[in-house]
Scaffold this motif. Structure first.
Motif, mmCIF file in Angstrom:
data_model
loop_
_atom_site.group_PDB
_atom_site.id
_atom_site.type_symbol
_atom_site.label_atom_id
_atom_site.label_comp_id
_atom_site.label_asym_id
_atom_site.label_seq_id
_atom_site.Cartn_x
_atom_site.Cartn_y
_atom_site.Cartn_z
ATOM 1 N N LEU A 27 2.409 -0.491 -4.121
ATOM 2 C CA LEU A 27 1.857 0.831 -4.412
ATOM 3 C C LEU A 27 0.353 0.861 -4.153
ATOM 4 O O LEU A 27 -0.185 1.873 -3.678
ATOM 5 N N ALA A 28 -0.333 -0.233 -4.456
ATOM 6 C CA ALA A 28 -1.764 -0.301 -4.147
ATOM 7 C C ALA A 28 -1.995 -0.285 -2.638
ATOM 8 O O ALA A 28 -2.907 0.394 -2.137
ATOM 9 N N GLU A 29 -1.188 -1.034 -1.892
ATOM 10 C CA GLU A 29 -1.323 -1.027 -0.432
ATOM 11 C C GLU A 29 -1.022 0.351 0.134
ATOM 12 O O GLU A 29 -1.681 0.808 1.078
ATOM 13 N N LEU A 30 -0.046 1.035 -0.447
ATOM 14 C CA LEU A 30 0.245 2.401 -0.022
ATOM 15 C C LEU A 30 -0.931 3.317 -0.339
ATOM 16 O O LEU A 30 -1.260 4.207 0.456
ATOM 17 N N THR A 31 -1.555 3.106 -1.492
ATOM 18 C CA THR A 31 -2.727 3.897 -1.858
ATOM 19 C C THR A 31 -3.776 3.839 -0.757
ATOM 20 O O THR A 31 -4.352 4.872 -0.371
ATOM 21 N N GLU A 32 -4.021 2.654 -0.235
ATOM 22 C CA GLU A 32 -4.984 2.520 0.857
ATOM 23 C C GLU A 32 -4.451 3.136 2.143
ATOM 24 O O GLU A 32 -5.182 3.841 2.848
ATOM 25 N N ALA A 33 -3.199 2.895 2.449
ATOM 26 C CA ALA A 33 -2.634 3.329 3.729
ATOM 27 C C ALA A 33 -2.663 4.842 3.892
ATOM 28 O O ALA A 33 -2.807 5.344 5.011
ATOM 29 N N VAL A 34 -2.528 5.584 2.802
ATOM 30 C CA VAL A 34 -2.485 7.046 2.905
ATOM 31 C C VAL A 34 -3.867 7.663 2.749
ATOM 32 O O VAL A 34 -3.993 8.888 2.668
ATOM 33 N N GLY A 35 -4.911 6.842 2.723
ATOM 34 C CA GLY A 35 -6.269 7.372 2.738
ATOM 35 C C GLY A 35 -6.912 7.570 1.389
ATOM 36 O O GLY A 35 -8.017 8.131 1.322
ATOM 37 N N LEU A 36 -6.251 7.134 0.307
ATOM 38 C CA LEU A 36 -6.864 7.249 -1.010
ATOM 39 C C LEU A 36 -7.934 6.175 -1.188
ATOM 40 O O LEU A 36 -7.979 5.191 -0.446
ATOM 41 N N ASP A 37 -8.779 6.357 -2.191
ATOM 42 C CA ASP A 37 -9.970 5.532 -2.324
ATOM 43 C C ASP A 37 -9.846 4.396 -3.331
ATOM 44 O O ASP A 37 -10.532 3.380 -3.199
ATOM 45 N N LEU A 38 -8.998 4.568 -4.347
ATOM 46 C CA LEU A 38 -9.106 3.734 -5.529
ATOM 47 C C LEU A 38 -7.727 3.460 -6.120
ATOM 48 O O LEU A 38 -6.923 4.380 -6.266
ATOM 49 N N ALA A 39 -7.469 2.195 -6.440
ATOM 50 C CA ALA A 39 -6.265 1.823 -7.193
ATOM 51 C C ALA A 39 -6.709 1.241 -8.526
ATOM 52 O O ALA A 39 -7.562 0.346 -8.568
ATOM 53 N N THR A 40 -6.144 1.751 -9.626
ATOM 54 C CA THR A 40 -6.504 1.273 -10.962
ATOM 55 C C THR A 40 -5.244 0.826 -11.696
ATOM 56 O O THR A 40 -4.132 1.249 -11.370
ATOM 57 N N PHE A 41 -5.456 -0.024 -12.698
ATOM 58 C CA PHE A 41 -4.338 -0.594 -13.441
ATOM 59 C C PHE A 41 -4.700 -0.635 -14.925
ATOM 60 O O PHE A 41 -5.815 -1.014 -15.289
ATOM 61 N N GLN A 42 -3.749 -0.260 -15.763
ATOM 62 C CA GLN A 42 -3.980 -0.365 -17.197
ATOM 63 C C GLN A 42 -4.057 -1.829 -17.599
ATOM 64 O O GLN A 42 -3.558 -2.712 -16.910
ATOM 65 N N ASP A 43 -4.707 -2.088 -18.741
ATOM 66 C CA ASP A 43 -4.956 -3.455 -19.175
ATOM 67 C C ASP A 43 -4.500 -3.618 -20.624
ATOM 68 O O ASP A 43 -5.190 -3.188 -21.547
ATOM 69 N N HIS A 44 -3.345 -4.231 -20.792
ATOM 70 C CA HIS A 44 -2.815 -4.513 -22.124
ATOM 71 C C HIS A 44 -2.419 -5.994 -22.160
ATOM 72 O O HIS A 44 -1.249 -6.342 -21.987
ATOM 73 N N PRO A 45 -3.383 -6.899 -22.378
ATOM 74 C CA PRO A 45 -3.103 -8.335 -22.288
ATOM 75 C C PRO A 45 -2.046 -8.818 -23.273
ATOM 76 O O PRO A 45 -1.433 -9.875 -23.043
ATOM 77 N N TYR A 46 -1.832 -8.097 -24.362
ATOM 78 C CA TYR A 46 -0.867 -8.494 -25.390
ATOM 79 C C TYR A 46 0.554 -8.077 -25.037
ATOM 80 O O TYR A 46 1.493 -8.379 -25.768
ATOM 81 N N ASN A 47 0.727 -7.385 -23.933
ATOM 82 C CA ASN A 47 2.052 -6.918 -23.517
ATOM 83 C C ASN A 47 2.631 -7.899 -22.498
ATOM 84 O O ASN A 47 2.189 -7.940 -21.352
#
Length: 758
Positions: A27-47
């Motif tokens: 999904l991140a690679e697709l984000t770049e391929a379709v011209g979007l600028d930024l991929a972000t990810f939530q951070d829940h280390p306890y999960n």
């Protein structure tokens, strides 16, 4: 709330599922391929159902080329700020400026406490975050001479060495909803990163106002703070079903007021749906950008102010900083900016430009040229900044830095056709082409930028077999002095295409090049060191060996003046992996002088020009002279012998050309030197500049022509060495047509035909 003038960003908020780890990366690679600028990810280390976000960020950054990455948002209580700062700077350096720092004060305290962190009240968490921001920025501030010390209640730092500094001015974006966090955002952060569905009380209008008020109380312009927005309950459908639940046209209509009336400038969709991501990138993002640009132009919206008062105070006269185009402002660097020391100098020269513009695409390059022309100051253009002539910086002027235009692509493997952007380094080009079994001859150092070398000539390790770099350029895209973007090749603007290959720096800013690469795997690589006391005899033997060698052999010879006497170091490349043929071709060179050391091996071409990405601070020899020799004659060898033995010249280098270089007709490109066999460079320290000039004058009668990228003299006479007639006359006619005002006048300026002769 008003439009704050930031460039628009579009991206994704991806679930870091550990059950389908490849899906998150895809999904991140697709984000770049379709011209979007930024991929972000939530951070829940306890999960335990989630991947570690930091590991995922690093993996995605390595798998992409243009995409920015960020946590959304990183869990501060489980990520100590000292280590977070170093990890962030490291990832930013490795990704060449593609990391942003989304931070949160902490939530889910049962899980946080279960992993060993101390439970904090809401007020304590905000205070801890404030301390952390100061610490992170302190670690990045490598201009400070003292260790970082922080007497904090939550994050004490007794004393640590600062650094590393990140590759760009990393934005710190806070996930904030309540008044204390919103006040902290306004007072200290670079961005506000909430989720639309969670903006209840206070609502987004009130929250924006609280951020603005806190910014003003802290002496900041509210426009310094980017407003980002996560969007989860979204979908595309043929007809409207509510907010962001309809066709792309409806999305644009509904997002436009959020930009123009509420100041939001980044939108991240939180649906792990490839179809939705593709439509968002290919239909919504470009349409919204166009609509916002149109409305901003009509309203005269200024670019966002992204610099604190202390930096604004260091602005230099002669530049209208408020007129920087909005698309260029986020990446512009001024005196006082944290990144200024990284972009002000070149490898050779130290500089103090008033402004460094770093466009990200050809359209932004055109904007940069138009803006710079209107300022009436010196304009320099930089691709890699390693050029020995050192003319890609200045004092008090503008630098257009092309480092963000760094894409390398194999367009057609069968035709060996590749497309290069000017800010890429030749080492990166070699690394990208190597898996395809391809290479391009391109100098001898991987940190050199594509743009400068590929518009001048390009004497590389493969020159005698494959010719100059410019001999393989089949098309170029260039922004001319009037700010127009043109494609040039043998049938489109052929005269300009001719000029670009050899004198490109005089005619515009090249934004892309298409070249044909060579089939190449491993090469035979040899290094020989020799006593050069008998400099003249060694040079005569070297010249004869090079001219007698098969074309597969290209050699570079460096001679150094040392306290123990002159020393020689030779680098030889046999462009092929036939060991027997290479040994037969290279063995005679062991007789060129009294050997002190020798080493030979098969190696990938890419390994020989790996890009070190050195930081430039004017560390090279600032005074050099350049010339071309048909042969190393007794007269030339004697002159070079005397030069080196004088102790006043630090280094002499002789690069072999000839072979395939001379197969090209002298009038096929603006580089006309197609009969010489050697390029000669001599360099010395500033205190010996006058002596260097004197010794060079004694060699000068033996020379015929010059490779201008190795020359630091600004004597107009040298222009005739670089471009003897009729080449210079033709270039002057073209200069009068394409750059009559001599906008591009830094790299051996060619006077237009209607101006006084050089």
């Amino acid at each position: 709330m008003p439009d704050y003038g930031h460039e628009l960003l579009f991206g994704t908020f991806i679930t870091p599922s550990a059950q389908q780890p490849d899906d998150a990366v895809a999904l991140a690679e697709l984000t770049e391929a379709v011209g979007l600028d930024l991929a972000t990810f939530q951070d829940h280390p306890y999960n335990p159902g989630f991947l570690d976000t930091w590991t995922l960020l690093s993996w995605v950054a390595a798998r992409t080329q243009r995409l920015r990455v960020s946590g959304n948002v990183l869990n501060l209580p489980l990520r100590p700020p000292t280590m977070l700062a170093r990890a962030a700077a490291s990832l930013d350096l490795l990704s060449h400026g593609r990391f942003e720092l989304g931070l949160g004060a902490g939530a889910m305290w049962d899980g946080i406490e279960g992993m060993g962190a101390r439970r904090l009240t809401a007020g304590q968490a905000v205070a801890a975050l404030r301390e952390a921001i100061d610490i992170v920025r302190g670690v990045w501030d490598t201009t400070a001479r003292t260790p970082l010390r922080h007497d904090g209640r939550h994050h004490p730092v007794p004393g640590m060495r600062r650094g590393p500094a990140p590759a760009h001015d990393i934005g710190i974006w806070l996930g904030a909803y309540q008044p204390r966090m919103l006040a902290l955002t306004g007072a200290t952060a670079d961005g506000w990163l909430p989720t639309w569905e969670y903006l209840k009380s206070p609502d987004r209008i009130t929250a924006n106002r609280l951020i603005d008020e806190a910014a003003e109380q802290a002496g900041r312009d509210p426009r310094q703070i980017r407003r980002l927005l996560n969007l989860f309950q979204v979908d595309f459908s043929p007809t409207s079903r509510g907010f962001l639940q309809g066709p792309p046209r409806q999305w644009v209509e509904q997002l436009l007021p959020l930009v123009l009336e509420e100041g939001f400038s980044a939108f991240l969709i939180g649906r792990d749906d490839p179809r939705l991501i593709q439509t968002f990138g290919q239909e919504v993002a470009p349409a919204l950008r166009e609509a916002v640009a149109r409305e901003r132009a009509a309203a005269g919206t200024p670019a966002a102010v992204s610099r604190p008062a202390a930096i604004l105070a260091k602005r230099l006269p002669g530049i209208d900083y408020t007129a920087i185009p909005p698309s260029l402002a986020p990446h512009a660097v001024e005196p006082g900016d944290p990144l200024y020391d990284r972009v002000r100098h070149t490898y050779i020269r130290r500089g103090s430009p008033a402004l460094v513009l770093r466009p990200g695409d050809a359209a932004e390059v055109a904007q940069a040229v138009r803006y710079a022309r209107g300022q009436g100051v010196t304009l320099s253009v930089r691709s890699g900044g390693h050029g020995i002539s050192g003319r890609s910086t200045n004092d008090g002027g503008i630098v257009i830095d092309l480092s963000r235009l760094n894409h390398v692509e194999v367009i057609d493997r069968e035709r060996r056709l590749v497309r290069l952007e000017p800010g890429a380094r030749w080492g990166e080009v070699a690394q990208t082409l190597a898996p395809h079994g391809l290479a391009i001859s391109s100098g001898d150092y991987g940190d050199v930028g594509v743009g400068g070398l590929a518009t001048t000539a390009g004497i590389g390790y493969l020159a005698r077999l494959h010719g100059l770099t410019i001999d393989h350029v089949v098309a170029a895209e260039i922004v001319t002095a009037d700010g127009k973007l043109l494609r040039t090749d043998a049938t489109h603007h052929p005269d300009l295409f001719w000029a670009i290959r050899g004198a490109g720096g005089n005619f515009g800013v090249v934004t892309a090049l298409e070249l044909t690469a060579h089939e190449l795997g491993d090469v035979a690589y040899a290094q020989l060191s020799a006593d050069a006391t008998d400099t003249a005899g060694l040079l005569l033997r070297w010249g004869a060996l090079i001219e007698d060698a098969p074309r597969e052999v290209t050699g570079f010879l460096s001679l150094f003046a040392t306290p123990r006497g002159p020393m020689a170091r030779a680098t030889l490349i046999y462009a092929g992996d036939d060991v027997d043929a290479a040994q037969h071709a290279l063995t005679p060179f062991t007789q060129f002088g009294p050997l002190l050391e020798q080493h030979a091996q098969l190696a990938p071409y890419a390994a020989l020009v790996a890009p070190p990405h050195n930081r430039h601070h004017g560390q090279g020899l600032a005074d050099t002279h350049s010339g071309l020799l048909h042969h190393i004659t007794t007269e030339a060898a004697d002159a070079l012998h005397a030069m080196l033995h004088s102790g006043e010249v630090a280094v002499v280098q002789i690069r072999s050309v000839g072979g395939a270089v001379n197969d090209v007709p002298h009038d096929a490109t603006a580089y006309p030197h197609r009969s010489q066999n050697f390029s000669v460079l001599a360099a010395s320290t500033p205190e010996h500049r006058t002596q260097l000039d004197t010794w060079w004058e004694k060699l000068y009668p033996q020379l015929d022509g010059m490779y201008l990228s190795f020359e630091t003299s600004t004597d107009p006479q040298r222009l005739h060495d670089a471009f003897p007639e009729p080449t210079l006359g033709r270039l002057r006619e073209l200069k009068a047509r394409w750059d009559p005002d001599n906008v591009f006048d830094r790299n051996f300026p060619i006077p237009p035909a209607d101006s006084p002769a050089a």
